[in-house]
Motif scaffolding. Structure first.
Motif, PDB file in Angstrom:
ATOM      1  N   TYR A  32     -12.900   9.086  -5.954  1.00 46.35           N
ATOM      2  CA  TYR A  32     -13.180  10.077  -4.927  1.00 46.35           C
ATOM      3  C   TYR A  32     -12.065  10.123  -3.888  1.00 46.35           C
ATOM      4  N   LYS A  33     -11.953  11.267  -3.244  1.00 38.80           N
ATOM      5  CA  LYS A  33     -10.906  11.473  -2.241  1.00 38.80           C
ATOM      6  C   LYS A  33     -11.056  10.469  -1.093  1.00 38.80           C
ATOM      7  N   ILE A 194       0.250  -7.541   3.608  1.00 37.29           N
ATOM      8  CA  ILE A 194       0.396  -6.371   2.733  1.00 37.29           C
ATOM      9  C   ILE A 194      -0.950  -5.659   2.549  1.00 37.29           C
ATOM     10  N   LEU A 195      -2.016  -6.426   2.405  1.00 36.23           N
ATOM     11  CA  LEU A 195      -3.351  -5.824   2.261  1.00 36.23           C
ATOM     12  C   LEU A 195      -3.742  -5.066   3.524  1.00 36.23           C
ATOM     13  N   GLU A 196      -3.447  -5.657   4.672  1.00 38.77           N
ATOM     14  CA  GLU A 196      -3.749  -4.988   5.949  1.00 38.77           C
ATOM     15  C   GLU A 196      -2.927  -3.718   6.078  1.00 38.77           C
ATOM     16  N   LEU A 197      -1.667  -3.787   5.638  1.00 41.09           N
ATOM     17  CA  LEU A 197      -0.786  -2.623   5.674  1.00 41.09           C
ATOM     18  C   LEU A 197      -1.347  -1.488   4.811  1.00 41.09           C
ATOM     19  N   MET A 198      -1.810  -1.821   3.608  1.00 39.51           N
ATOM     20  CA  MET A 198      -2.330  -0.790   2.708  1.00 39.51           C
ATOM     21  C   MET A 198      -3.589  -0.142   3.277  1.00 39.51           C
ATOM     22  N   LYS A 199      -4.461  -0.936   3.894  1.00 39.40           N
ATOM     23  CA  LYS A 199      -5.669  -0.382   4.514  1.00 39.40           C
ATOM     24  C   LYS A 199      -5.294   0.564   5.652  1.00 39.40           C
ATOM     25  N   ASP A 200      -4.306   0.165   6.436  1.00 40.25           N
ATOM     26  CA  ASP A 200      -3.863   0.977   7.562  1.00 40.25           C
ATOM     27  C   ASP A 200      -3.222   2.275   7.087  1.00 40.25           C
ATOM     28  N   GLN A 202      -3.712   3.833   4.252  1.00 43.02           N
ATOM     29  CA  GLN A 202      -4.690   4.724   3.642  1.00 43.02           C
ATOM     30  C   GLN A 202      -5.371   5.603   4.686  1.00 43.02           C
ATOM     31  N   LYS A 203      -5.672   5.008   5.852  1.00 43.55           N
ATOM     32  CA  LYS A 203      -6.291   5.784   6.931  1.00 43.55           C
ATOM     33  C   LYS A 203      -5.330   6.862   7.436  1.00 43.55           C
ATOM     34  N   LYS A 204      -4.038   6.539   7.470  1.00 49.20           N
ATOM     35  CA  LYS A 204      -3.056   7.469   8.025  1.00 49.20           C
ATOM     36  C   LYS A 204      -2.734   8.625   7.081  1.00 49.20           C
ATOM     37  N   ILE A 205      -2.677   8.361   5.771  1.00 44.83           N
ATOM     38  CA  ILE A 205      -2.248   9.414   4.851  1.00 44.83           C
ATOM     39  C   ILE A 205      -3.375   9.940   3.968  1.00 44.83           C
ATOM     40  N   ASP A 206      -4.575   9.354   4.074  1.00 45.86           N
ATOM     41  CA  ASP A 206      -5.770   9.841   3.372  1.00 45.86           C
ATOM     42  C   ASP A 206      -5.553   9.929   1.858  1.00 45.86           C
ATOM     43  N   THR A 207      -4.932   8.919   1.283  1.00 44.62           N
ATOM     44  CA  THR A 207      -4.757   8.889  -0.162  1.00 44.62           C
ATOM     45  C   THR A 207      -5.896   8.116  -0.806  1.00 44.62           C
ATOM     46  N   VAL A 222     -10.507  -4.959   0.613  1.00 45.36           N
ATOM     47  CA  VAL A 222      -9.849  -3.648   0.498  1.00 45.36           C
ATOM     48  C   VAL A 222     -10.710  -2.557  -0.123  1.00 45.36           C
ATOM     49  N   ALA A 223     -11.718  -2.902  -0.919  1.00 51.00           N
ATOM     50  CA  ALA A 223     -12.373  -1.897  -1.759  1.00 51.00           C
ATOM     51  C   ALA A 223     -13.578  -1.233  -1.107  1.00 51.00           C
ATOM     52  N   ASP A 224     -13.823   0.014  -1.503  1.00 52.24           N
ATOM     53  CA  ASP A 224     -15.078   0.708  -1.198  1.00 52.24           C
ATOM     54  C   ASP A 224     -16.048   0.543  -2.369  1.00 52.24           C
ATOM     55  N   ARG A 225     -15.503   0.704  -3.590  1.00 52.88           N
ATOM     56  CA  ARG A 225     -16.293   0.502  -4.805  1.00 52.88           C
ATOM     57  C   ARG A 225     -15.528  -0.417  -5.749  1.00 52.88           C
ATOM     58  N   VAL A 226     -16.277  -1.044  -6.668  1.00 54.60           N
ATOM     59  CA  VAL A 226     -15.683  -2.003  -7.601  1.00 54.60           C
ATOM     60  C   VAL A 226     -16.151  -1.692  -9.015  1.00 54.60           C
ATOM     61  N   ALA A 227     -15.200  -1.673  -9.958  1.00 54.65           N
ATOM     62  CA  ALA A 227     -15.519  -1.583 -11.380  1.00 54.65           C
ATOM     63  C   ALA A 227     -15.110  -2.897 -12.032  1.00 54.65           C
ATOM     64  N   VAL A 228     -16.044  -3.541 -12.728  1.00 51.12           N
ATOM     65  CA  VAL A 228     -15.781  -4.813 -13.404  1.00 51.12           C
ATOM     66  C   VAL A 228     -15.497  -4.521 -14.869  1.00 51.12           C
ATOM     67  N   MET A 229     -14.331  -4.976 -15.357  1.00 54.12           N
ATOM     68  CA  MET A 229     -13.936  -4.714 -16.745  1.00 54.12           C
ATOM     69  C   MET A 229     -13.978  -5.979 -17.578  1.00 54.12           C
ATOM     70  N   TYR A 230     -14.379  -5.806 -18.835  1.00 55.38           N
ATOM     71  CA  TYR A 230     -14.351  -6.918 -19.777  1.00 55.38           C
ATOM     72  C   TYR A 230     -14.216  -6.362 -21.193  1.00 55.38           C
TER      73      TYR A 230
END
Length: 351
Positions: A32-33, A194-200, A202-207, A222-230
């Motif tokens: 999602y956007k 780096i994780l804090e930078l990416m969160k920041d 994302q808020k600025k550029i809405d990607t 960092v996540a809003d949703r999580v997909a578990v793969m196996y």
């Protein structure tokens, strides 16, 4: 919320000398956007292959789409030519790779490497591209960006190189940013930055971000949703709180139980027994059954469908079937579930 990417029934194989490796076996998810979707699982579960298939970065001579669609902007990316994909890569969908040193060209100043996608996709002049590149370096927290533009990758620390790679990925304001274990090669202090930078950012550029990792501690931050793969499949998907505090699949239980914490006694740290399945000859039923103490007889014979836990949470396990026996997850997982409203173990209080 607006869907920006849809992966539907994706199946992908690699043709090898040993035979056909069924690497992706019916993967479905939406992005999602403005959200961050984390994809987690052990090495070999199919996380990186899934995201590289979105970017079409897999070798054409061995990788083959067997079924499914990857829908972006009304187009199926699996059907596009290399020339059509070149217009999307870096512009609409960008990727941050694991090791920043191998992602950067050691023979080129980093200023030139940042301006390259701007000149290719944005159709702007060199001077304007240079100004944008300096602004990008400033945005990712690089000191003295004008001076740094002239320097080469070997003149930067690991954390600084990763900031440069992020700047390159963000150069064209992509709609989707794929981060493939971007902090694995960094020490924990730089990793947190780096994780804090990416969160920041994302808020600025809405990607929208797809974050690949095997580190569940990173996911929580960092996540809003999580997909578990196996075993080339998604086995559970939900919000970050649902996956951490109301997990339903035995594999997710195993991943959470194996996470060290401040309360963990070293001798009691859990390890999932066995090894991931051989995807040259995938199991007939649930791929995790042979490693799970909670496996039912039907797990050996039939692959479980997804069962809905909530509007945002579902898991592919026969334990959720109405006729399945009720089993208790590991004690460490029950302690988590006591904090989640709606869990059968809920005891009140906040997460």
């Amino acid at each position: 919320m607006e869907k920006i990417l849809q992966v539907k029934d994706l199946e992908l194989s690699f043709n090898t000398f040993g035979g056909e490796v069924k690497a992706i076996r019916g993967v479905n998810f939406d992005l999602y956007k403005g959200e961050t979707l984390a994809i987690v699982g052990e090495s070999g579960s199919g996380k990186s292959v899934t995201t590289k298939s979105i970017m079409r970065l897999l070798p054409d001579h061995s990788a083959e789409f067997k079924n499914g669609e990857i829908l972006f902007g009304g187009r199926d990316l699996t059907k596009l030519s290399d020339k059509e994909m070149q217009k999307i890569r870096g512009k609409d969908i960008s990727m941050i790779f694991q090791d920043p040193m191998t992602s950067l060209n050691p023979t080129m100043p980093i200023g030139r490497q940042i301006t390259e996608p701007l000149l290719k996709h944005q159709k702007i002049g060199k001077e304007e591209a240079k100004k944008v590149a300096i602004d990008l370096l400033r945005l990712v927290g690089m000191p003295k960006p004008e001076l740094r533009m002239k320097q080469y990758p070997h003149q930067f620390s690991g954390g600084q190189r990763q900031r440069i790679v992020i700047a390159i990925a963000l150069a064209c304001n992509p709609q989707i940013l794929i981060a493939d274990e971007p902090t694995t090669a960094l020490d924990v202090t730089i990793q947190a930055q780096i994780l804090e930078l990416m969160k920041d950012l994302q808020k600025k550029i809405d990607t929208s971000i797809i974050f690949i990792t095997h580190d569940l501690g990173v996911v929580a931050n960092v996540a809003d949703r999580v997909a578990v793969m196996y075993g080339g499949k998604i086995v559970e998907i939900g919000t970050v709180d649902e996956i951490f505090y109301n997990p339903q699949h035995p594999y997710t239980w195993g991943l959470l139980s194996s996470m060290p914490s401040l309360d963990t006694e070293e001798a009691k740290l859990y390890a999932i027994p066995g090894t991931p399945p051989d995807l040259l000859d995938p199991p007939k039923g649930d791929a995790f059954a042979l490693r799970s103490e909670y496996a039912l007889q039907i797990d050996m014979e039939q692959n479980p469908p997804f069962f809905k836990v909530s509007d945002t949470h579902s898991a592919a396990t026969w334990l959720l079937h109405p006729d399945a026996p009720q089993v208790d997850p590991p004690a460490t997982v029950i302690e988590r579930m006591k904090k989640f409203p709606g869990s059968r173990y809920y005891e009140g209080g906040a997460i």
